[in-house]
Design a protein around this motif. Structure first.
Motif, short mmCIF file in Angstrom:
data_model
loop_
_atom_site.label_atom_id
_atom_site.label_comp_id
_atom_site.label_asym_id
_atom_site.label_seq_id
_atom_site.Cartn_x
_atom_site.Cartn_y
_atom_site.Cartn_z
N THR A 17 0.84 -1.19 0.00
CA THR A 17 0.00 0.00 0.00
C THR A 17 0.87 1.24 0.00
O THR A 17 1.83 1.33 0.76
CB THR A 17 -0.90 0.02 1.26
N VAL A 18 0.53 2.19 -0.87
CA VAL A 18 1.13 3.51 -0.83
C VAL A 18 0.03 4.46 -0.37
O VAL A 18 -1.07 4.46 -0.93
CB VAL A 18 1.68 3.95 -2.20
N ALA A 19 0.33 5.22 0.67
CA ALA A 19 -0.64 6.17 1.21
C ALA A 19 -0.10 7.58 1.08
O ALA A 19 1.10 7.81 1.26
CB ALA A 19 -0.89 5.87 2.68
N ALA A 20 -0.99 8.50 0.75
CA ALA A 20 -0.70 9.93 0.83
C ALA A 20 -1.58 10.44 1.96
O ALA A 20 -2.80 10.31 1.90
CB ALA A 20 -1.03 10.64 -0.47
N VAL A 21 -0.96 10.97 3.00
CA VAL A 21 -1.72 11.39 4.18
C VAL A 21 -1.31 12.80 4.61
O VAL A 21 -0.13 13.16 4.56
CB VAL A 21 -1.55 10.39 5.35
N ALA A 22 -2.32 13.57 4.98
CA ALA A 22 -2.10 14.89 5.59
C ALA A 22 -2.90 14.90 6.89
O ALA A 22 -4.09 14.61 6.89
CB ALA A 22 -2.56 16.00 4.66
N ILE A 23 -2.22 15.19 7.98
CA ILE A 23 -2.84 15.19 9.30
C ILE A 23 -2.57 16.55 9.95
O ILE A 23 -1.41 16.95 10.06
CB ILE A 23 -2.26 14.06 10.19
N ALA A 24 -3.63 17.24 10.36
CA ALA A 24 -3.46 18.55 10.98
C ALA A 24 -4.64 18.86 11.88
O ALA A 24 -5.76 18.43 11.62
CB ALA A 24 -3.33 19.63 9.90
N PRO A 25 -4.38 19.63 12.94
CA PRO A 25 -5.47 20.01 13.85
C PRO A 25 -6.25 21.20 13.32
O PRO A 25 -5.79 21.93 12.44
CB PRO A 25 -4.72 20.39 15.12
N SER A 26 -7.43 21.38 13.87
CA SER A 26 -8.25 22.56 13.57
C SER A 26 -8.25 23.47 14.80
O SER A 26 -8.14 23.01 15.93
CB SER A 26 -9.69 22.14 13.27
N GLY A 27 -8.40 24.76 14.54
CA GLY A 27 -8.57 25.70 15.64
C GLY A 27 -7.32 26.01 16.44
O GLY A 27 -7.41 26.43 17.58
N THR A 28 -6.14 25.79 15.83
CA THR A 28 -4.90 26.04 16.57
C THR A 28 -4.14 27.24 16.03
O THR A 28 -3.02 27.48 16.44
CB THR A 28 -3.98 24.80 16.49
N GLY A 29 -4.75 27.98 15.11
CA GLY A 29 -4.08 29.13 14.53
C GLY A 29 -3.70 28.87 13.09
O GLY A 29 -4.02 27.84 12.51
N GLU A 30 -3.01 29.85 12.53
CA GLU A 30 -2.67 29.79 11.10
C GLU A 30 -1.49 28.86 10.81
O GLU A 30 -1.48 28.17 9.80
CB GLU A 30 -2.34 31.21 10.62
N GLU A 31 -0.49 28.84 11.65
CA GLU A 31 0.70 28.04 11.41
C GLU A 31 0.55 26.66 12.04
O GLU A 31 0.38 26.53 13.25
CB GLU A 31 1.95 28.74 11.98
N LEU A 32 0.62 25.63 11.20
CA LEU A 32 0.39 24.26 11.67
C LEU A 32 1.65 23.40 11.70
O LEU A 32 1.59 22.23 12.08
CB LEU A 32 -0.65 23.58 10.76
#
Length: 117
Positions: A17-32
């Motif tokens: 399996t090849v996965a492309a994943v993006a994981i990020a929080p919400s509501g923590t400001g502009e810079e993640l």
């Protein structure tokens, strides 16, 4: 001929399996970046083949292991109380290996042939 390597722990065939994943929080400001780095750190520590670019981290390995790593990286942020978004795309090819290298290689070969014509 397809490589039917058994996953010794599961007694089943390896499912590449090849996965492309993006994981990020919400509501923590502009810079993640600080949060993204925490998730990417979990992925890198997994031992699975991976690479990070401006938008996603690509991971290659057995389907179950890839999904476990995505879960663990997600929980790294969610466990801190962050609402966490995950974008995930999977390319499952049970008979393949080394697709993170082979796919771009194939595109480059096709482009090189076209430029020679």
């Amino acid at each position: 001929m397809a490589d039917k390597t058994q996953d010794a722990r599961q007694g089943r065939d390896y499912i590449n399996t090849v996965a492309a994943v993006a994981i990020a929080p919400s509501g923590t400001g502009e810079e993640l970046s600080e949060y993204v780095a925490q998730a990417v750190g979990v992925i890198r520590e997994s031992g699975l083949k991976n690479e990070t670019n401006a938008m996603f981290t690509n991971i290659e390995g057995d389907l179950d292991e890839v999904l476990r790593v995505v879960r663990d990286a997600t929980l790294k942020l969610a466990a801190q109380g962050h609402r966490t978004g995950v974008s995930l795309k999977l390319d499952i090819r049970p008979d393949a290996r080394d697709q993170m290298e082979r796919k771009p290689q194939l595109v480059n070969e096709i482009l090189a042939q076209r430029s020679e014509s």
